[in-house]
Design a protein around this motif. Sequence first.
Motif, short mmCIF file in Angstrom:
data_model
loop_
_atom_site.label_atom_id
_atom_site.label_comp_id
_atom_site.label_asym_id
_atom_site.label_seq_id
_atom_site.Cartn_x
_atom_site.Cartn_y
_atom_site.Cartn_z
N ASN A 39 0.55 -0.92 -0.02
CA ASN A 39 0.00 -0.06 0.08
C ASN A 39 1.06 1.40 -0.05
OD1 ASN A 39 -2.79 -1.19 -0.13
ND2 ASN A 39 -2.53 -1.51 2.16
N PHE A 40 1.96 1.36 0.78
CA PHE A 40 2.79 2.35 0.86
C PHE A 40 3.80 2.44 -0.42
CE2 PHE A 40 2.11 1.19 5.17
CZ PHE A 40 1.86 2.35 5.89
N THR A 41 3.92 1.43 -1.14
CA THR A 41 4.90 1.74 -2.19
C THR A 41 3.93 2.26 -3.58
OG1 THR A 41 4.41 -0.98 -2.75
CG2 THR A 41 6.49 -0.22 -1.48
N ALA A 42 2.59 1.50 -3.44
CA ALA A 42 1.61 2.00 -4.36
C ALA A 42 1.38 3.64 -4.29
CB ALA A 42 0.50 1.36 -4.37
N LEU A 43 1.19 4.01 -3.12
CA LEU A 43 1.06 5.64 -2.70
C LEU A 43 2.27 6.46 -3.28
CD1 LEU A 43 -0.19 5.82 0.88
CD2 LEU A 43 -1.43 6.06 -1.25
N PHE A 44 3.36 5.85 -3.08
CA PHE A 44 4.78 6.75 -3.67
C PHE A 44 4.89 6.62 -5.26
CE2 PHE A 44 5.97 5.79 0.85
CZ PHE A 44 5.83 7.02 1.30
N ARG A 45 4.22 5.81 -5.81
CA ARG A 45 3.90 5.76 -7.19
C ARG A 45 2.94 6.44 -7.89
NH1 ARG A 45 5.65 -0.75 -7.63
NH2 ARG A 45 7.71 -0.77 -6.75
N SER A 46 1.86 6.83 -7.06
CA SER A 46 0.88 7.36 -7.60
C SER A 46 0.95 8.96 -7.75
CB SER A 46 -0.33 7.21 -6.36
OG SER A 46 -1.45 7.95 -6.94
N GLU A 47 0.69 9.37 -8.85
CA GLU A 47 0.51 10.77 -9.16
C GLU A 47 -0.54 11.61 -8.29
OE1 GLU A 47 -0.10 11.55 -13.47
OE2 GLU A 47 1.46 10.27 -14.12
#
Length: 314
Positions: A78-86
């Motif tokens: 969830n955290f890695t997906a956040l940091f990759r999200s625009e």
Amino acid sequence: MNSTEAGLAVRRTDSQTRRARRMLPSLWKETAVGYLFIAPSLLLFAAFLFYPLLKSVYLSFYLTDPRGRVAEFVGLDNFTALFRSEAFWNSLLVTLKFTALTVPTGLLASLLLAALTYGKLRGMRAFRFVFSLPVALSVSTASVIWMMLYHPTTGTLNYFLTKLGLTPVQWLTDPAWALVSISIMTVWMNSGFQYIVLLSGLQGIADDIFDSARIDGSGPFRTFFQIIVPLVSPTVFFLSVVSVMNAFQSFGQMNILTKGGPAGSTEVFVYSIYKEAFVNYQFGTGSALSLVLFAMIMLLTLLQFRFERKVHYH
């Protein structure tokens, strides 16, 4: 030391030991009574602060189904997906812009108003009452008032602009103006509390200091920048910490006025958490966002306290 003095020292030590033992039950009783008095507060903190925090940590490691129920353990995904999200970086940028627009402007405006009205001239109480009024309004009430002011056709602001021969502004529907409009409303809404605190700080300064400054020939601007600002710096520091926290946690005015739009121009961090958790029912991602927000506020607060040594405590 002779034997007589040694005996006296031993007896004194024994007496102190016996006295401490007699006082021990009384100390335990006082401690228990103290914890009994703070128990309701601890229960409230546990129910509304500690439990939600632990629950957020737990949910941040899981995915949830469309009904919001825990579905799958994903670890730090969830955290890695956040940091990759625009969307994440957009909400962070919008929040930083909002903080930069509201915090310095609000503090400066409130300090100027407090400096102009802290004197004992006739009629100052009326001005103090007017400048303190926003503190009595909730976010929803203030948002409705400014929604009417910002109305594109019947709003007061556009009415005056047309009277001046200027083009009406789409305050809440133009991406270039939406965040600025909400920032103006937020500065006004927070000005009451900031004004009251700064006015109290100014009234705590001894009159002798201002009398000495006048005798030395200090003008209004010099008095303001070289006397007033340093002496109220502890109050300004306190308000700056509180204002940054409030700016990062702002939500109500965005939800009522723009719903995060147009085109995400007012989608601050807390609105992203709300949308992710309570619109998309992705409580795992929403919890991860809330923990990131908690970490950012804590780091910013620690950074602000690094500058505390520049505060003049008198």
